[in-house]
Design a protein around this motif. Structure first.
Motif: not given
Length: 495
Positions: A5-6, A9-10, A80-81, A83, A88-90
């Motif tokens: 999903k991350e 979303n981007v 940066r997400t 997450s 998936l944080a970046e």
């Protein structure tokens, strides 16, 4: 496998701002490999990094993602997400780009904006990495201008366009071709292979750090041995570790059925099969690297005196050249230096084992034994861990255990002498033996306060009572040591 999903979303945010956005790169390859269309059973590689390409320039990307940073010359913005998943944080978002001439075969002389996703894909290394995915509301559309899906299906590594042009742009791509073929189990297409053989000298233009990183990925693959052989066959190995290739065709003696090079590769093959760590894999590959240099004689009686000592020096030089960390160099060199330890049951005593443990370090002993296992299988013997190696494991654990002694106590003889105002003598030793018995029965009693109080009580006993209690405590200690030794023997199935 689903798209996180991350990532969605981007892409949604970029499209909502009026830009194009596609998933690109290795994550698309791995995502597609999870499909039954390309991989029977639909089991692929979980993508670790998700990359997105867009027609938005870096400033426009940063407007869409205020919590982002842009610290490079390659039009890549990291968003940066938020997450909780580290992978998936970046997420990296790169503007479509094309690259001009590569004068140094490492970096593009100029990076230019491209207008379309097809132009962007055209600059990539291999067809299987030049595929994009467009996430639409009702479906996913694949953009594949170089027929990468067909190469995925046929398990082929092929450059985008003319191989020599791709390798001329970045010579490291020759190593990447081997890496992808090793990890994915793909074949390198013939024209791509011929271009590598013809231009392998270009690898000299690449930094040792970049070479090291690609080499380590090959070493950590399940089929690492196949990767090393591919490097040799393509002419690349002599630009990475020529010392290893020097062993090719160098026969050994009656203890080996393979030549020096084959033995090293077979040892690595076993280490990879057992999923041993990077230190053991490299030590397994390098442990006999000095044999061609020290070999004396031919045939079954050839000798290789001091090859472990010379090999340790060579390993140090190789790892230093490849810019390994000081800590890693020290550890791997030590495993090579001591891989030839001698051990026969009832022949080598505990003192010798203690010296080995001291030289190698207790923390490295398990890895040293794993290198010996790899060495054995690489020599053509059927069994990696015979009885004598299990017996050595037992002895190593035995000599590494803290001895049961008064040194374990939170009090010592000098403390008791001061408390009791006594002179040094047998009485002090007897009290320590009795206190040790108390602590062996109940470890919670090993406090200075408790032991000091008990010392005073024991000092008031008669000489005979004190002697009897001390003797009883020694017998209990002996029983505990015997039981501990029996348990260690059972652990390694030795008698």
């Amino acid at each position: 496998m689903t798209i996180p999903k991350e990532v969605k979303n981007v892409i949604d945010k970029l499209k909502s701002a009026g830009f194009e956005a596609f998933i690109v790169g290795g994550c698309v390859r791995d995502f597609l490999l999870a499909s039954p269309k390309f991989n029977e059973g639909g089991r692929g590689i979980e993508p670790k990094d998700w990359d997105i390409a867009t027609n938005a320039n870096p400033k426009e990307i940063q407007k869409v993602f205020p919590d982002s940073f842009y610290e490079n010359n390659f039009l890549t913005v990291t968003a940066r997400t938020g997450s909780k998943k580290q992978e998936l944080a970046e997420i990296e978002i790169t503007t479509y780009r094309s690259e001009a001439k590569y004068s140094d075969k490492r970096h593009p002389d100029e990076v230019k904006f491209a207008k379309t996703i097809e132009e962007d894909l055209a600059r990539r290394d291999f067809t299987v990495n030049a595929i994009a995915v467009d996430i639409k509301k009702t479906k996913k559309e694949i953009i594949d201008p170089f027929d990468g899906q067909n190469d995925l299906k046929n398990k082929i590594i092929r450059t985008v366009g003319i191989p020599e042009e791709r390798f001329g742009e970045d010579a490291l791509r020759m190593l990447r071709a081997v890496r992808f073929s090793t990890i994915l189990g793909f074949k390198i297409e013939e024209k791509t292979k011929e271009a590598i053989k013809k231009n392998c000298i270009w690898l000299e233009a690449i930094s040792q750090e970049r070479i090291r990183d690609e080499f380590l990925k090959i070493i950590m693959a399940d089929k690492a041995a196949d990767g090393i052989e591919a490097l040799r066959d393509l002419g690349l190995l002599k630009y990475i570790i020529p010392e290893l290739e020097d062993g090719y065709g160098i026969s050994q003696n009656k203890h080996h059925i393979y030549d020096c090079y084959q033995h090293s590769v077979k040892s690595l093959e076993y280490a990879a099969k057992k999923n041993f760590n990077i230190y053991v894999r490299l030590a397994s590959l390098f442990h006999d690297i000095a044999k061609p240099k020290v070999k004396v004689g031919e045939g079954e009686n050839a000798t290789f005196y001091n090859h472990e000592i010379v090999g340790a020096k060579m390993t140090f030089q190789i790892l230093s050249r490849l810019k390994f960390s000081k800590k890693d160099i020290e550890k791997i060199t030590k495993l090579v230096r001591y891989h030839l330890f001698y051990y026969n049951v009832d022949e080598v005593k505990e003192a010798s084992v203690r010296r080995l443990v001291k030289n190698v370090g207790p923390e490295n002993m398990e890895e040293l034994l794993q290198v010996r296992q790899a060495d054995r299988i690489g020599s053509g013997v059927p069994k990696a861990e015979p009885y004598k190696l299990r017996h050595l494991k037992y002895l190593i654990e035995k000599v590494s255990q803290d001895p049961i002694s008064a040194k374990m106590l939170k009090i010592n003889g000098n403390d008791i002498i001061q408390i009791l105002k006594e002179k040094p003598g047998p009485k002090i030793g007897q009290i320590l033996d009795i206190l040790l018995g108390y602590v062996l029965d109940d470890p919670k009693k090993n406090t200075k306060e408790f032991l000091e109080k008990e010392s005073v009580k024991l000092s008031k006993l008669s000489e005979k009572e004190l002697k009897n209690l001390a003797e009883k405590s020694k017998q209990e200690k002996s029983q505990i040591q015997t039981k501990q030794d029996e348990m260690t023997k059972q652990k390694y199935w030795v008698t």
